[in-house]
Design an enzyme around this catalytic site. Structure first.
Site, short mmCIF file in Angstrom:
data_model
loop_
_atom_site.label_atom_id
_atom_site.label_comp_id
_atom_site.label_asym_id
_atom_site.label_seq_id
_atom_site.Cartn_x
_atom_site.Cartn_y
_atom_site.Cartn_z
N HIS A 71 -25.86 -18.86 11.47
CA HIS A 71 -25.60 -20.28 11.72
C HIS A 71 -26.77 -21.19 11.33
O HIS A 71 -26.66 -22.41 11.37
CB HIS A 71 -25.24 -20.49 13.20
CG HIS A 71 -24.24 -21.58 13.41
ND1 HIS A 71 -23.87 -22.46 12.41
CD2 HIS A 71 -23.53 -21.94 14.50
CE1 HIS A 71 -22.99 -23.32 12.89
NE2 HIS A 71 -22.76 -23.03 14.16
N ARG A 85 0.84 -1.21 0.00
CA ARG A 85 0.00 0.00 0.00
C ARG A 85 0.87 1.26 0.00
O ARG A 85 0.65 2.18 -0.78
CB ARG A 85 -0.91 -0.03 1.23
CG ARG A 85 -1.74 1.20 1.36
CD ARG A 85 -2.56 1.22 2.64
NE ARG A 85 -3.09 2.53 2.82
CZ ARG A 85 -2.86 3.32 3.85
NH1 ARG A 85 -2.12 2.91 4.85
NH2 ARG A 85 -3.37 4.53 3.91
N SER A 104 -17.30 -3.94 8.21
CA SER A 104 -17.27 -2.83 9.16
C SER A 104 -15.85 -2.65 9.68
O SER A 104 -15.33 -3.51 10.40
CB SER A 104 -18.23 -3.13 10.32
OG SER A 104 -18.02 -2.19 11.34
N ASN A 105 -15.20 -1.56 9.28
CA ASN A 105 -13.84 -1.28 9.74
C ASN A 105 -13.89 -0.38 10.96
O ASN A 105 -13.63 0.81 10.90
CB ASN A 105 -13.04 -0.62 8.61
CG ASN A 105 -11.62 -0.30 9.03
OD1 ASN A 105 -11.12 -0.85 10.01
ND2 ASN A 105 -10.97 0.60 8.31
N SER A 157 -6.55 3.30 0.79
CA SER A 157 -6.48 2.83 2.18
C SER A 157 -6.39 1.30 2.14
O SER A 157 -6.29 0.70 1.07
CB SER A 157 -7.71 3.33 2.97
OG SER A 157 -8.86 2.63 2.59
N ASP A 165 -22.45 -23.22 8.03
CA ASP A 165 -21.82 -23.96 9.12
C ASP A 165 -20.44 -23.37 9.42
O ASP A 165 -19.87 -22.61 8.63
CB ASP A 165 -21.77 -25.47 8.83
CG ASP A 165 -21.03 -25.77 7.55
OD1 ASP A 165 -19.97 -25.18 7.33
OD2 ASP A 165 -21.53 -26.59 6.74
#
Ligand code: COA
Length: 397
Positions: free
Chosen positions: A367, A197, A314-315, A217, A371
């Site tokens: 779930h 990066r 979600s960061n 980013s 699995d």
């Protein structure tokens, strides 16, 4: 939703039947008014002013001008009594009064014809000596200033209404409660990605000749890695449908990878969707991420930007937190939460201590249909791509 009219008069025409879809920017109703009105003035305030007004803000009201009654012109000259014309306040102002727990009829309106404006509400709150912020931005209830500390007397509680954003979150997260979450977390070595990066950003900076450029980013690489793993584990991109008559569940398998990106914005949590990630290069993902981020920060995301997600990322780590337990949203079966990236000492193959950059990736999967082994294998694919980002090249389409 209810849209209070700013104008008193007689409705002459309804442009839509009940149940029809109103077109943004086109007239909704024609009102014959008994006063002079400035028809250049927008009928409703713009999106940023009220969360709910986003969709209705551009729907205009047509006005056919009547004549001003003498009583009204008297009112204009002599000022209007408190709250008398509260009904003329715009939806955004009414929303603000709800948010700040203000009775609009108690507020002195300084707008045209005694209309209550946002500033009037803020001034009222200030004078009331409220704890609420008097900034010009709508206050997030999470930012309300704490009550002054008191070491005497009994515990006191004050009731605060949920903001629209919180009400929305309440509904969405309540629906998520019906999904049994399987949490799978792993540590990912991002040293190579970090090196790649900074190398790419250096060459982008050089190519831009000192002009602005879109700095990459970590996310575009991680988003691409997610999409590549979805080719191998398409169930993670599916939706569970339950037949309302028979209660029989089915899976809707989806071809496009539309990845929702959780964003922390001044209005609260928003999740705009990056469409068709499978067809995008890392550069295109970076550009689209910047576009969505800019719209989100400006409060200008449209309903289209916010819908149609098939999986979410979600960061939260750029704010903080090593471990995350992300919550799956309705119509999706998985989500990836990224923790804080950090540098740690580690051993290399020869037993020497080396510097490593690591980050925890935490997945949640539904779930009922995914699995644990499938989730672990898909997460492993993502981990491998992120740890050796050059390997993504051979899988790019
Ligand atoms: N750990 C540590 N630093 C991080 C990080 C992480 N997980 N993610 C990003 N950073 C760093 C970036 O490297 C960048 O710094 P640098 O340019 O000096 O290297 C800086 O933080 C800013 O990155 P940002 O502009 O936020 O870009 P992004 O593409 O990483 O993230 C968003 C974009 C929109 C996802 C992010 O800003 C955001 O809003 N995150 C919060 C999501 C959230 O609220 N989730 C909760 C949902 S319930």
């Amino acid at each position: 939703m209810e849209i209070p009219s700013r104008f008193t008069g007689v409705i002459k025409k309804l442009h839509y039947e009940t149940g029809e879809m109103a077109i943004v920017g086109k007239p909704l109703i024609d009102i014959d008014v008994q006063e002079d009105v400035n028809i250049d003035e927008p009928a409703f305030e713009t999106a940023q002013d009220g969360h709910d007004s986003q969709k209705v803000s551009d729907v205009s009201t047509s006005l056919s001008k009547g004549h001003k009654s003498s009583q009204l012109s008297e009112n204009e000259n002599s000022g209007v009594k408190k709250g008398k014309l509260a009904a003329l306040a715009t939806p955004a102002v009414r929303h603000l009064t709800k948010e700040l727990d203000v009775n609009i009829t108690d507020v002195d309106g300084t707008g045209r014809d005694g209309r209550v404006l946002k500033d009037d509400v803020y001034k009222f709150v200030e004078m009331r000596g409220s704890n609420l912020s008097s900034s010009s931005e709508p206050t997030k209830s999470s930012q309300l200033s704490p009550s002054p500390l008191s070491d005497e007397g009994p515990q006191t509680e004050s009731i605060v209404q949920l903001t629209n954003m919180q009400s929305q979150m309440f509904k969405t997260m309540s629906r998520s409660l019906s999904i049994p979450h399987f949490l799978y977390a792993d540590e990912v070595d991002i040293s190579s990605l970090s090196e790649l990066r900074s190398r790419l950003n250096k060459s982008l900076a050089k190519a831009s000749n000192g002009k602005d450029f879109n700095k990459l980013s970590f996310l575009p690489f991680i988003i691409k890695a997610m999409s590549l793993s979805l080719h191998q584990y398409p169930i993670l991109n599916a939706r569970v449908d339950i037949d309302p008559d028979t209660s029989k569940p089915t899976l809707a398998m989806r071809t496009q990878h539309n990845i929702g990106i959780a964003m922390d914005t001044p209005q609260g949590l928003l999740v705009p969707v990056m469409r068709n990630v499978a067809a995008r290069s890392i550069d295109s993902i970076g550009l689209e991420l910047s576009r969505l981020q800019a719209l989100a920060m400006a409060g200008k995301l449209t309903t289209a930007d916010l819908s149609g997600g098939t999986i979410t990322l979600s960061n939260i780590g750029n704010i903080g937190g090593t471990y995350v337990s992300p919550v799956i949203v309705d119509k999706e079966v998985s989500i990836l939460g990224i923790g804080k990236m950090r540098t740690i000492p580690a051993f290399d193959d020869d037993g020497n201590i080396v510097k490593k950059q690591i980050c925890n990736f935490s997945w949640s999967a539904d779930h009922r249909v995914v699995d644990g082994a499938t989730m672990a294998r898909a997460a492993e694919v993502v981990r491998n791509f992120v740890e050796a980002p050059d390997s993504m090249m051979v899988h790019m389409r």
